[in-house]
Motif scaffolding. Structure first.
Motif, short mmCIF file in Angstrom:
data_model
loop_
_atom_site.label_atom_id
_atom_site.label_comp_id
_atom_site.label_asym_id
_atom_site.label_seq_id
_atom_site.Cartn_x
_atom_site.Cartn_y
_atom_site.Cartn_z
N ALA A 106 0.97 -1.07 0.08
CA ALA A 106 0.00 0.00 -0.19
C ALA A 106 1.11 1.09 0.19
N PRO A 107 1.54 1.37 0.81
CA PRO A 107 2.51 3.10 1.08
C PRO A 107 3.12 2.88 -0.44
N LEU A 108 4.17 1.23 -1.08
CA LEU A 108 5.11 1.60 -1.83
C LEU A 108 3.94 2.42 -3.34
N LEU A 109 2.53 1.99 -3.75
CA LEU A 109 1.38 1.98 -4.61
C LEU A 109 0.79 3.83 -4.06
N ARG A 110 0.88 3.88 -3.37
CA ARG A 110 0.28 5.75 -3.18
C ARG A 110 1.87 6.14 -3.02
N LEU A 111 3.32 5.92 -3.04
CA LEU A 111 4.22 6.44 -2.75
C LEU A 111 4.27 6.50 -5.03
N ARG A 112 4.27 6.28 -5.83
CA ARG A 112 4.30 6.28 -6.84
C ARG A 112 3.63 7.13 -7.68
N ARG A 113 2.38 7.37 -6.75
CA ARG A 113 1.74 8.21 -7.71
C ARG A 113 2.38 9.89 -7.89
N ASP A 114 2.41 10.26 -8.66
CA ASP A 114 2.65 11.22 -9.29
C ASP A 114 2.22 12.58 -8.66
N SER A 115 1.84 12.55 -7.92
CA SER A 115 0.89 13.71 -7.18
C SER A 115 2.08 13.64 -5.93
N PHE A 172 5.00 13.21 -5.83
CA PHE A 172 5.81 14.46 -6.03
C PHE A 172 6.39 15.19 -5.03
N PRO A 173 5.85 16.11 -3.99
CA PRO A 173 6.76 16.77 -2.79
C PRO A 173 6.69 15.65 -1.85
N VAL A 174 5.93 14.75 -1.60
CA VAL A 174 6.53 14.12 -0.79
C VAL A 174 7.34 13.17 -1.10
N ARG A 175 7.23 12.27 -2.01
CA ARG A 175 8.41 11.37 -2.25
C ARG A 175 9.83 11.93 -1.85
N PHE A 176 9.65 12.97 -3.18
CA PHE A 176 11.02 13.14 -3.11
C PHE A 176 12.02 13.84 -1.86
N PRO A 177 11.18 14.75 -1.66
CA PRO A 177 12.39 15.24 0.17
C PRO A 177 12.97 13.79 0.33
N LEU A 178 11.82 12.58 0.71
CA LEU A 178 12.01 11.50 1.59
C LEU A 178 12.61 10.51 1.00
N LEU A 224 13.77 5.01 -4.14
CA LEU A 224 12.29 6.43 -4.43
C LEU A 224 12.91 7.07 -4.99
N LEU A 225 13.91 7.37 -5.18
CA LEU A 225 14.49 8.94 -5.99
C LEU A 225 14.86 8.04 -7.05
N ALA A 226 14.69 6.69 -7.47
CA ALA A 226 14.70 6.74 -8.84
C ALA A 226 13.75 6.72 -9.87
N ILE A 227 12.59 6.99 -8.73
CA ILE A 227 10.70 7.44 -9.24
C ILE A 227 10.46 8.43 -10.80
N ASP A 228 11.95 9.29 -10.04
CA ASP A 228 12.06 10.94 -10.49
C ASP A 228 13.06 10.99 -11.83
N MET A 229 13.24 9.96 -11.38
CA MET A 229 15.34 10.25 -11.99
C MET A 229 15.38 9.50 -12.88
#
Length: 105
Positions: A24-33, A35-41, A68-73
């Motif tokens: 559940a946390p991974l599914l939620r964190l992978r959403r594009d919306s 990003f403001p939480v995922r990148f600093p985390l 998590l960083l690789a999701i955005d890079m």
């Protein structure tokens, strides 16, 4: 979707199978919306993983942060996927050796 991206997403699915509580946390964190939480985390987990020798922090934070960083890079997806695959294989090898050692005792 490129071969590298498919491989990267397979690593998420493998982690979800290994640790079902992460699904559940991974599914939620992978959403594009998210990003403001995922990148600093991701940055905090990576930095915390570099200080793994301190009592509160752990080495587990480094691969989690990099994943998590690789999701955005996208350029990190290939190396991080390979790193996760090697880590899973190493863990499986250790678990197999541990089981064999326990049986011989």
């Amino acid at each position: 979707m490129t071969r590298r991206e498919r491989r990267f997403h397979r690593q998420f699915h493998a982690l979800e199978r290994i640790v079902p509580l992460l699904r559940a946390p991974l599914l939620r964190l992978r959403r594009d919306s998210w990003f403001p939480v995922r990148f600093p985390l991701a940055i905090l987990l990576t930095i915390g993983g570099l200080f793994w020798f301190l009592p509160i922090l752990g080495l587990w934070m480094l691969p989690a942060g990099l994943l998590l960083l690789a999701i955005d890079m996208p350029r990190l997806r290939g190396p991080i996927s390979a790193f996760i695959i090697r880590g899973r294989r190493l863990t499986q090898r250790w678990a197999r050796r541990w089981r064999d050692w326990r049986r011989r005792r």
